[in-house]
Motif scaffolding. Structure first.
Motif, PDB file in Angstrom:
ATOM      1  N   ARG A 282     -49.116 -13.646   2.201  1.00 37.61           N
ATOM      2  CA  ARG A 282     -47.810 -13.786   2.853  1.00 37.61           C
ATOM      3  C   ARG A 282     -46.642 -13.846   1.864  1.00 37.61           C
ATOM      4  N   GLN A 283     -46.969 -14.026   0.591  1.00 38.52           N
ATOM      5  CA  GLN A 283     -45.901 -13.982  -0.414  1.00 38.52           C
ATOM      6  C   GLN A 283     -45.291 -12.589  -0.451  1.00 38.52           C
ATOM      7  N   LYS A 284     -43.997 -12.517  -0.826  1.00 35.96           N
ATOM      8  CA  LYS A 284     -43.308 -11.233  -0.727  1.00 35.96           C
ATOM      9  C   LYS A 284     -43.796 -10.165  -1.698  1.00 35.96           C
ATOM     10  N   GLY A 285     -44.143 -10.545  -2.898  1.00 39.91           N
ATOM     11  CA  GLY A 285     -44.588  -9.559  -3.881  1.00 39.91           C
ATOM     12  C   GLY A 285     -43.462  -8.631  -4.298  1.00 39.91           C
ATOM     13  N   THR A 286     -43.839  -7.408  -4.631  1.00 36.31           N
ATOM     14  CA  THR A 286     -42.854  -6.416  -5.097  1.00 36.31           C
ATOM     15  C   THR A 286     -42.741  -5.309  -4.072  1.00 36.31           C
ATOM     16  N   LYS A 287     -41.514  -4.867  -3.821  1.00 32.40           N
ATOM     17  CA  LYS A 287     -41.331  -3.675  -3.002  1.00 32.40           C
ATOM     18  C   LYS A 287     -40.819  -2.547  -3.888  1.00 32.40           C
ATOM     19  N   VAL A 288     -41.535  -1.421  -3.841  1.00 31.67           N
ATOM     20  CA  VAL A 288     -41.051  -0.226  -4.525  1.00 31.67           C
ATOM     21  C   VAL A 288     -40.514   0.690  -3.444  1.00 31.67           C
ATOM     22  N   GLY A 289     -39.238   1.062  -3.586  1.00 31.16           N
ATOM     23  CA  GLY A 289     -38.668   1.908  -2.537  1.00 31.16           C
ATOM     24  C   GLY A 289     -37.334   2.475  -2.965  1.00 31.16           C
ATOM     25  N   LYS A 290     -36.567   2.876  -1.969  1.00 28.80           N
ATOM     26  CA  LYS A 290     -35.242   3.426  -2.260  1.00 28.80           C
ATOM     27  C   LYS A 290     -34.316   2.298  -2.676  1.00 28.80           C
ATOM     28  N   GLY A 291     -33.227   2.644  -3.333  1.00 27.88           N
ATOM     29  CA  GLY A 291     -32.194   1.633  -3.566  1.00 27.88           C
ATOM     30  C   GLY A 291     -32.167   1.123  -4.979  1.00 27.88           C
ATOM     31  N   VAL A 292     -31.756  -0.147  -5.137  1.00 30.17           N
ATOM     32  CA  VAL A 292     -31.484  -0.691  -6.480  1.00 30.17           C
ATOM     33  C   VAL A 292     -32.607  -0.383  -7.471  1.00 30.17           C
TER      34      VAL A 292
END
Ligand code: ADP
Ligand code: ASP
Ligand code: MG
Length: 416
Positions: A282-292
């Motif tokens: 449930r921890q957020k971890g890393t998101k790889v995606g568009k943007g910053v």
């Protein structure tokens, strides 16, 4: 549909498999395709089987038997008595591997490697799929070799996207949970191929691309993507968000948390990639995606060990780049060297390479017929993305600098 990928560390033993079920129960398993690696270090152990087959055939059978026992013990722990069919399946898969080796006449090591090492993923997914059904989660086993089609460049096969796309669309249907193998594929003659070590992330991305998945999550033994490998550096920090481009760069330079080929297919369809902890789903971890580009924006350290540095100079004072560069690259390519850093001056050329196929002696022989060659084995390449003034100080304290290269964003140091 979502794609989840569980790596070797997440399924290294029976407890790991039970945890996979826990993650799936907590995070949901409808419309999900699960891609799984071989259990723990069993790919290394299968590589050992191939080595004994060629170099020490008398111990080959014993090496394979040890692997069978490793998997049977996991089965026994998981199924607690009710393990008849799956124990039989494990036995059959190992027998298939043994039969292949007994009948094989090919001296082509990379071909044999793929036929053998792929059993790691066939075993892990068979056990995990059976266990899911055993605990009441309906799951279907999918053979990745009938989905992912490649050329026959064994050990690092290249994808045939068109055939793969249509095979996956034909076979991945319905909303029952699917379990398939990472890393393995097949060529046009249906011989097994593999996508390169640690290639299961890439498999997950291939499936995600072809089914147009909503997202991909790779479940790891770390919180997410950190600014350095915690096995090598103290005081690492979580990167909460990274752009595809930045993640491609980090993976390319060797951040082994994501296989370098994984990002491009995802970026093409803007499918987000999450890297999360299988212990704290449930921890957020890393998101790889568009943007910053990167949040937080801090220096990132990447290390690649066990490389070789070659420094070539011409004997006739001709200019390396003008007269020789294409020949040098041709030789590097022919000897299947993967090239990391290159640097040249008027009469010398340095290149840092990884000799995955053990061709260094042959390469040196060819190069020395034309150049003076200095070979420094076993160097490490440190890459610092977004480096600051003092970023390299601690690295330089204990090692000798043999080559340095910097761009505005990236500092690379080859250290011995
Ligand atoms: P898998 O079980 O999926 O094969 P790996 O062992 O290949 O997982 O990848 C996870 C490991 O990657 C971590 O345990 C960590 O030591 C290493 N690693 C290297 N670089 C990084 C990084 N930048 N961030 C997080 N982990 C990293
Ligand atoms: N089992 C393969 C390996 O260990 C593929 C993977 O784990 O991604 O390299
Ligand atoms: Mg791995």
């Amino acid at each position: 549909m979502r794609v989840f990928k569980f790596g070797g560390a997440s399924v290294k033993d029976a407890e790991g498999v039970i945890n996979v079920v826990k993650v799936l129960t907590e995070m949901g398993h409808e419309d999900t395709l699960v891609v799984v690696s071989a259990m723990g270090k069993s790919t290394n152990a299968f590589e050992g089987v191939v080595d004994t087959y060629f170099d020490n055939p008398d111990s080959c059978k014993a090496a394979l038997y040890e692997l069978e026992m490793f998997h049977q013990e996991i089965v026994e722990t998981l199924f607690n008595g009710a393990h008849g069919p799956i124990a039989e399946r494990v036995k059959n898969l190992c027998a298939q591997c043994e039969t292949f080796l007994a009948n094989n006449r090919s001296p082509h090591r990379a071909f044999v490697y793929d036929q053998v090492v792929s059993f790691g993923e066939l075993l892990s997914t068979s056990i995990i799929c059976a266990y899911l059904n055993h605990v009441g989660i309906a799951a279907e086993w999918v053979d990745a070799r009938s989905c992912i089609k490649t050329d026959n460049f064994y050990r690092s096969a290249h994808l045939n996207w068109e055939q793969t796309q249509s095979a996956i669309q034909d076979q991945i249907q319905g909303n029952v949970l699917k379990v398939t193998q990472g890393f393995i594929a097949s060529d046009e003659n249906n011989f097994t191929t593999t996508l390169g070590r640690e290639g299961s992330d890439y498999s997950a991305a291939i499936f995600a691309y072809c089914i147009g998945a909503t997202d991909v999550t790779i479940w790891k033994d770390v919180q997410g993507v950190l600014n350095a490998d915690p096995r090598v550096f103290d005081k690492t920090q979580l990167l909460e968000h990274i752009s595809y481009q930045e993640a491609i760069e980090l993976a390319f330079y060797g951040a082994s948390v994501i296989h370098p080929k994984t990002l491009q297919p995802l970026q093409r369809k803007e499918i987000p990639l999450y890297v999360k902890s299988f212990l704290n789903p449930r921890q957020k971890g890393t998101k790889v995606g568009k943007g910053v580009r990167m949040q937080p924006e801090i220096p990132c350290y990447i290390v690649k060990k066990g490389l070789s540095l070659l420094r070539l100079s011409t004997r006739d004072f001709s200019f390396v780049v003008e007269d020789n560069i294409s020949d040098i690259f041709k030789l590097l390519h022919e000897h299947k060297m993967s090239v990391d850093v290159i640097q040249n001056s008027a009469i010398s050329f340095s290149v840092c390479v990884q000799d995955k196929y053990r061709n260094m002696d042959a390469l040196l022989l060819s190069l020395r017929s034309r150049f003076d060659v200095k070979h420094t084995p076993d160097v490490s390449l440190y890459t610092i993305r977004h480096f600051e003034e003092n970023s390299a100080a601690s690295l330089l304290k204990s090692k000798d600098l043999v080559l340095e290269q910097r761009t505005s964003n990236t500092l690379q140091l080859v250290l011995k």
